[in-house]
Design a protein around this motif. Structure first.
Motif, PDB file in Angstrom:
ATOM      1  N   VAL A 125       0.844  -1.189   0.000  1.00 28.79           N
ATOM      2  CA  VAL A 125       0.000   0.000   0.000  1.00 28.79           C
ATOM      3  C   VAL A 125       0.882   1.242   0.000  1.00 28.79           C
ATOM      4  O   VAL A 125       1.954   1.269   0.614  1.00 28.79           O
ATOM      5  N   GLU A 126       0.437   2.258  -0.734  1.00 30.61           N
ATOM      6  CA  GLU A 126       1.101   3.553  -0.678  1.00 30.61           C
ATOM      7  C   GLU A 126       0.912   4.132   0.724  1.00 30.61           C
ATOM      8  O   GLU A 126      -0.179   4.067   1.281  1.00 30.61           O
ATOM      9  N   SER A 127       1.988   4.656   1.309  1.00 36.19           N
ATOM     10  CA  SER A 127       1.856   5.188   2.670  1.00 36.19           C
ATOM     11  C   SER A 127       1.091   6.503   2.657  1.00 36.19           C
ATOM     12  O   SER A 127       1.372   7.374   1.835  1.00 36.19           O
ATOM     13  N   PRO A 128       0.146   6.663   3.591  1.00 31.53           N
ATOM     14  CA  PRO A 128      -0.566   7.944   3.684  1.00 31.53           C
ATOM     15  C   PRO A 128       0.283   9.043   4.314  1.00 31.53           C
ATOM     16  O   PRO A 128      -0.114  10.201   4.282  1.00 31.53           O
ATOM     17  N   ILE A 129       1.419   8.682   4.907  1.00 29.31           N
ATOM     18  CA  ILE A 129       2.336   9.683   5.461  1.00 29.31           C
ATOM     19  C   ILE A 129       3.700   9.496   4.819  1.00 29.31           C
ATOM     20  O   ILE A 129       4.002   8.451   4.250  1.00 29.31           O
ATOM     21  N   SER A 130       4.527  10.530   4.907  1.00 26.76           N
ATOM     22  CA  SER A 130       5.879  10.432   4.367  1.00 26.76           C
ATOM     23  C   SER A 130       6.717   9.556   5.298  1.00 26.76           C
ATOM     24  O   SER A 130       6.822   9.826   6.494  1.00 26.76           O
TER      25      SER A 130
ATOM     26  N   SER B 242      -2.341  14.874  13.816  1.00 25.98           N
ATOM     27  CA  SER B 242      -2.335  13.751  12.882  1.00 25.98           C
ATOM     28  C   SER B 242      -2.965  12.527  13.539  1.00 25.98           C
ATOM     29  O   SER B 242      -2.873  12.334  14.752  1.00 25.98           O
ATOM     30  N   ARG B 243      -3.636  11.741  12.702  1.00 23.70           N
ATOM     31  CA  ARG B 243      -4.344  10.565  13.212  1.00 23.70           C
ATOM     32  C   ARG B 243      -3.665   9.305  12.743  1.00 23.70           C
ATOM     33  O   ARG B 243      -3.045   9.258  11.687  1.00 23.70           O
ATOM     34  N   GLU B 244      -3.826   8.275  13.544  1.00 24.85           N
ATOM     35  CA  GLU B 244      -3.276   6.979  13.162  1.00 24.85           C
ATOM     36  C   GLU B 244      -4.126   6.368  12.047  1.00 24.85           C
ATOM     37  O   GLU B 244      -5.353   6.443  12.084  1.00 24.85           O
ATOM     38  N   SER B 245      -3.453   5.756  11.079  1.00 24.63           N
ATOM     39  CA  SER B 245      -4.155   5.117   9.974  1.00 24.63           C
ATOM     40  C   SER B 245      -3.831   3.631   9.932  1.00 24.63           C
ATOM     41  O   SER B 245      -2.665   3.241  10.012  1.00 24.63           O
ATOM     42  N   LEU B 246      -4.891   2.824   9.782  1.00 24.45           N
ATOM     43  CA  LEU B 246      -4.699   1.406   9.473  1.00 24.45           C
ATOM     44  C   LEU B 246      -4.392   1.304   7.984  1.00 24.45           C
ATOM     45  O   LEU B 246      -5.184   1.745   7.146  1.00 24.45           O
ATOM     46  N   VAL B 247      -3.236   0.759   7.634  1.00 27.39           N
ATOM     47  CA  VAL B 247      -2.837   0.761   6.228  1.00 27.39           C
ATOM     48  C   VAL B 247      -2.751  -0.627   5.606  1.00 27.39           C
ATOM     49  O   VAL B 247      -2.883  -0.762   4.387  1.00 27.39           O
ATOM     50  N   LEU B 248      -2.505  -1.656   6.420  1.00 25.17           N
ATOM     51  CA  LEU B 248      -2.367  -2.997   5.844  1.00 25.17           C
ATOM     52  C   LEU B 248      -3.046  -4.015   6.738  1.00 25.17           C
ATOM     53  O   LEU B 248      -2.987  -3.901   7.969  1.00 25.17           O
ATOM     54  N   GLU B 249      -3.662  -5.001   6.115  1.00 26.02           N
ATOM     55  CA  GLU B 249      -4.165  -6.160   6.845  1.00 26.02           C
ATOM     56  C   GLU B 249      -3.720  -7.412   6.111  1.00 26.02           C
ATOM     57  O   GLU B 249      -3.718  -7.446   4.879  1.00 26.02           O
TER      58      GLU B 249
END
Ligand SMILES: [Ca+2]
Length: 258
Positions: A175-180, A210-217
């Motif tokens: 997944v493309e990261s939502p943050i740098s 900034s909020r925590e993001s679930l990026v991968l499952e």
């Protein structure tokens, strides 16, 4: 698959990442009042608790107001790889949560990134430099990579992926990261639910608001995959023709000792 818990929810693409970023309440429950079995708010006094290989070392950070002992996986040379494994082995038949603060920095463009790795090869495990992110060839293993260099098989220079068996050429989920991931420190959290056999990866930028993001499952029977109830956990990192200083500032794991 029609299940919302298909094996690779965030296989790739920004849309998947953004859609998941609102679902941060979905983490499997852990007994969060348990004391961490691995507990490094800094890496002060940690030299006997970490087996370090290759370029990895414990150093005093520079440039901070208060210098801290940190884990530096690569010190900013070409074609380096480093690994560090806790001497506390983890029971991977049980649920766990690993939290860590990462800072990849110093040169532009940076390379290659770091990975959080669960493996049963041993405390001397060290993989290849460059696109191997220090875990290529370590098996059995599960790697969650934070990849800042676009190899031919990569989607971008700012992505996360789940990789099995030490083969970064094949990403189970990406997944493309939502943050740098490069140039600014960030927090990451890897949660494994043994009951659900589900691994989840979260990232959070450190700037205010900034909020925590679930990026991968990733659905995985971790003990079965690594071939043992007891596994080494830690980090790998590498550089290649591009380079970076790649640092872990803190690391805690809640779970069960093997
Ligand atoms: Ca890469």
């Amino acid at each position: 698959m029609s299940s919302s818990r298909s094996s690779k929810v965030a296989r790739g693409g920004l849309i998947a990442a953004l859609a998941l970023s609102i679902a941060t309440s979905g983490a499997p429950a852990l007994a969060t009042d348990d004391d961490p079995i691995i507990d490094h708010p800094t890496f002060k006094g940690a030299s006997d608790d970490l087996d370090r290989n290759g370029a990895a070392d414990l150093i005093l950070s520079s440039g901070d107001k208060a210098r801290k002992k940190i884990l530096r996986l690569t010190p900013g040379g070409y074609r380096q790889s480093g690994s560090a494994w806790s001497t506390t082995k983890l029971d991977v038949t049980r649920s766990f949560e690993s939290k860590f603060k990462v800072y990849l920095h110093h040169f532009r463009p940076g390379a290659d990134g770091i990975a959080f790795v669960v493996q049963t090869e041993g405390p001397r495990a060290l993989g290849g430099w460059g696109g191997g992110i220090g875990y290529r060839g370590i098996k059995p293993s599960l790697a969650v990579e934070f990849d800042i260099y676009q190899n031919s098989y990569d989607s971008s220079r700012n992505h996360l992926a789940v990789v099995l068996g030490g083969n970064p050429d094949h990403q189970e989920a990406v997944v493309e990261s939502p943050i740098s991931l490069y140039g600014k420190p960030f927090n990451a959290r890897v949660v494994y639910s043994a009951d659900e056999q589900l691994l989840q990866v979260y990232v959070k930028a450190l700037n205010a608001g900034s909020r925590e993001s679930l990026v991968l499952e990733q659905e995985i029977d971790l003990a079965r995959h690594v071939g043992s109830d007891a596994a080494w956990v830690g980090f790998t990192g590498s550089t290649g023709i591009g380079l970076s200083k790649q640092d872990i500032y803190s690391w805690t794991v809640q779970g069960s000792r093997a």
